[in-house]
Write an enzyme that holds these catalytic residues in place. Structure first.
Site, short mmCIF file in Angstrom:
data_model
loop_
_atom_site.label_atom_id
_atom_site.label_comp_id
_atom_site.label_asym_id
_atom_site.label_seq_id
_atom_site.Cartn_x
_atom_site.Cartn_y
_atom_site.Cartn_z
N GLY A 278 64.27 -54.28 -22.50
CA GLY A 278 63.26 -53.93 -23.39
C GLY A 278 61.95 -53.21 -22.49
O GLY A 278 60.95 -53.52 -23.00
N GLY B 103 60.44 -49.93 -23.10
CA GLY B 103 59.32 -49.90 -24.38
C GLY B 103 57.76 -50.20 -23.91
O GLY B 103 57.34 -49.96 -23.14
N GLN B 104 57.14 -50.28 -25.53
CA GLN B 104 55.94 -50.09 -24.98
C GLN B 104 54.40 -50.85 -24.14
O GLN B 104 54.46 -51.29 -23.03
CB GLN B 104 55.10 -49.61 -26.16
CG GLN B 104 53.35 -50.31 -26.52
CD GLN B 104 53.26 -51.02 -27.65
OE1 GLN B 104 52.09 -49.72 -27.92
NE2 GLN B 104 53.61 -51.61 -28.07
N ASP C 161 73.13 -55.53 -22.07
CA ASP C 161 72.25 -55.85 -23.04
C ASP C 161 73.20 -56.37 -23.71
O ASP C 161 73.40 -57.41 -23.76
CB ASP C 161 73.68 -53.92 -23.83
CG ASP C 161 74.35 -53.94 -25.05
OD1 ASP C 161 73.49 -54.20 -25.92
OD2 ASP C 161 73.52 -52.16 -25.71
N ALA D 161 63.23 -57.05 -25.79
CA ALA D 161 64.45 -56.12 -26.22
C ALA D 161 65.42 -56.69 -27.78
O ALA D 161 64.90 -57.29 -28.29
CB ALA D 161 65.19 -56.16 -25.67
N GLN E 211 66.27 -54.30 -32.20
CA GLN E 211 66.29 -53.01 -32.43
C GLN E 211 65.26 -53.23 -34.16
O GLN E 211 65.37 -54.78 -34.68
CB GLN E 211 67.62 -52.84 -34.25
CG GLN E 211 67.61 -52.21 -34.88
CD GLN E 211 66.07 -51.85 -35.95
OE1 GLN E 211 65.67 -50.56 -34.87
NE2 GLN E 211 66.53 -52.07 -36.76
N SER E 212 64.34 -52.98 -33.30
CA SER E 212 62.51 -52.94 -33.63
C SER E 212 62.35 -52.44 -34.95
O SER E 212 61.03 -53.15 -35.11
CB SER E 212 61.41 -53.41 -32.55
OG SER E 212 61.72 -52.45 -32.09
N THR F 285 57.37 -62.06 -34.23
CA THR F 285 56.85 -61.03 -34.79
C THR F 285 56.07 -61.45 -36.40
O THR F 285 57.13 -62.48 -36.74
CB THR F 285 57.50 -59.96 -35.33
OG1 THR F 285 57.09 -58.90 -36.19
CG2 THR F 285 58.80 -60.39 -36.08
N TYR G 237 65.43 -57.01 -40.24
CA TYR G 237 65.10 -57.31 -38.55
C TYR G 237 64.16 -59.14 -38.48
O TYR G 237 64.38 -59.67 -38.18
CB TYR G 237 63.87 -55.80 -38.92
CG TYR G 237 63.06 -56.47 -37.31
CD1 TYR G 237 63.44 -56.38 -36.70
CD2 TYR G 237 61.16 -56.48 -38.14
CE1 TYR G 237 62.11 -56.02 -35.21
CE2 TYR G 237 60.72 -56.97 -36.81
CZ TYR G 237 60.70 -56.63 -35.34
OH TYR G 237 60.06 -57.29 -34.48
N LYS H 64 64.67 -61.64 -36.62
CA LYS H 64 64.11 -62.81 -36.14
C LYS H 64 63.32 -63.95 -36.07
O LYS H 64 63.11 -64.52 -35.09
CB LYS H 64 62.92 -61.66 -35.70
CG LYS H 64 62.62 -60.13 -35.68
CD LYS H 64 62.07 -60.57 -33.65
CE LYS H 64 62.06 -58.76 -32.65
NZ LYS H 64 61.89 -59.77 -31.76
N HIS I 92 50.74 -54.32 -32.41
CA HIS I 92 50.00 -53.79 -30.93
C HIS I 92 50.44 -52.59 -30.79
O HIS I 92 51.69 -52.42 -31.35
CB HIS I 92 49.85 -55.27 -30.46
CG HIS I 92 51.57 -55.61 -29.85
ND1 HIS I 92 52.12 -56.49 -31.17
CD2 HIS I 92 52.28 -55.26 -29.08
CE1 HIS I 92 53.88 -56.57 -30.56
NE2 HIS I 92 53.83 -56.06 -29.03
#
Length: 355
Positions: free
Chosen positions: A8, A11-12, A64, A87, A89-90, A131, A154, A158, A184
């Site tokens: 990931g 990403g951010q 992947d 990483a 599917q968030s 999360t 999701y 997690k 965040h």
């Protein structure tokens, strides 16, 4: 020189973590999915082209979370000291539309990494990005002892990843831990996530490029912090003598409505003139109130957020206004000027905004 693998990385969080680790002298390896279009824009400012004879400490590998082989190959090749799995599917709302894919990537993807590490016999430390959505409908504030009550595919995926990480830590004596991070944000946040969707739309409305902003539930409350603060916590968790599962958050919660109001007010607009509700953005099961009890992070990591909610909104607003050639209020410009915006200054400065 320590080596780290980041899934990931585009990403951010991945881009901020890569910056920080490079600043600390790491050799950083990122796993990215193959795409016919460039998807590394968040890394362009730190990536150096080896064909130009530049000293490269950032390497990108195709892989992947759905492919055990690709993960094993990268881990065997790099032999990392640390692995950060960011990483997934968030997107929570999308997980209701793609529950099977979310379970495969967000849940089983973690097992594929853990198995690749276990089978490689490499002594590495593993960080799993958990999360606050794990807590779901549990009463706030939520801490490490709060029962998990996931309310989305999701969050359920997690939760599986959380327990598998702990199981591998205890069962195979691996250094593997979960960072239970509350929301965040930053100017690098994806545009489909509500905070960035809001600040981007406000800037476009101010510029006359958009008429309305369509949202779902305005009354849900979230604990919002600044992403660069949170990647410091990730790194710190892997520097401990033993693995801990730790909640990371500000301990301050605000509704989506408050966030929207603050963003519009920042450019002297009334959100009620521009915001419309679209039922398609509501979740089948809602999470009403998430607020962190981050006392353990302070005790063990000596971690506290340096950027709080009000300054976060201003930082994001100024960034999106700047993208359109607009300027925010003088107060906002002062905050951005005071903000430590690179890792060379980040560790040495103290934020005094709002004090």
């Amino acid at each position: 020189m320590k080596k780290a693998i980041i899934t990931g990385i585009t990403g951010q969080d991945g881009s901020y973590l890569a910056e920080m680790l490079l600043h600390k002298g790491y050799e950083v390896h990122g796993i990215i999915r193959r795409s016919s279009t460039f998807n590394t824009c968040r890394l362009d400012h730190i990536y150096r082209d080896p064909h130009n004879g530049e000293d490269v400490k950032l390497y990108l590998h195709y892989g992947d979370l759905a492919s055990s082989e690709s993960l094993s190959n990268v881990i065997q090749k790099v032999k990392p000291d640390e692995v950060y799995n960011l990483a997934a599917q968030s997107h929570v709302r999308v997980s209701f539309d793609l529950p099977e894919y979310t379970a495969d990537v967000t849940g089983l993807g973690v097992v594929r990494i853990l198995e690749a590490i276990r089978r490689s016999d490499i002594q590495t430390r593993f960080y799993q990005a958990s999360t606050s959505e794990l807590f779901g409908s549990a009463s706030p504030p939520q801490g490490e002892s709060t029962p998990f009550q996931p309310q989305s595919p999701y969050a359920a995926a997690k939760l599986y990843a959380f327990w598998m990480t702990r199981n591998y830590s205890q069962g195979y004596n691996m250094f593997a831990c979960n960072g239970i991070l509350f929301n965040h944000e930053s100017p690098r946040r994806g545009e489909t996530f509500v905070t960035r969707k809001v600040t981007r739309a406000v800037a476009r409305i101010k510029a006359g490029e958009q008429k309305f902003l369509y949202l779902g539930n305005l009354d849900s409350k979230r604990d919002w912090g600044y992403a660069p603060d949170y990647v410091e916590a990730m790194w710190s968790m892997l520097q401990q003598d033993e693995p801990y599962d730790i909640v990371i958050g500000t301990g301050e919660a605000h509704t989506v409505r408050e966030f929207v109001n603050e963003a519009f007010s920042y450019v002297d607009l009334d959100y009620q003139d521009y915001v419309k509700i679209d039922p398609k953005y509501f979740r089948p099961t809602e999470v009403d109130y998430l607020e962190a009890d981050a006392g353990k992070a302070k005790r063990i990591l000596n971690w506290e957020p340096r950027v709080k909610y009000h300054d976060l909104v201003r930082i994001m607003m100024d960034a999106d206004l700047e993208l359109l050639g607009l300027e925010g209020p003088e107060e906002g410009k002062r905050i951005v000027e005071d903000q430590f915006d690179d890792w060379h200054n980040w560790e040495d400065q103290v934020v005094s905004m709002g004090k």
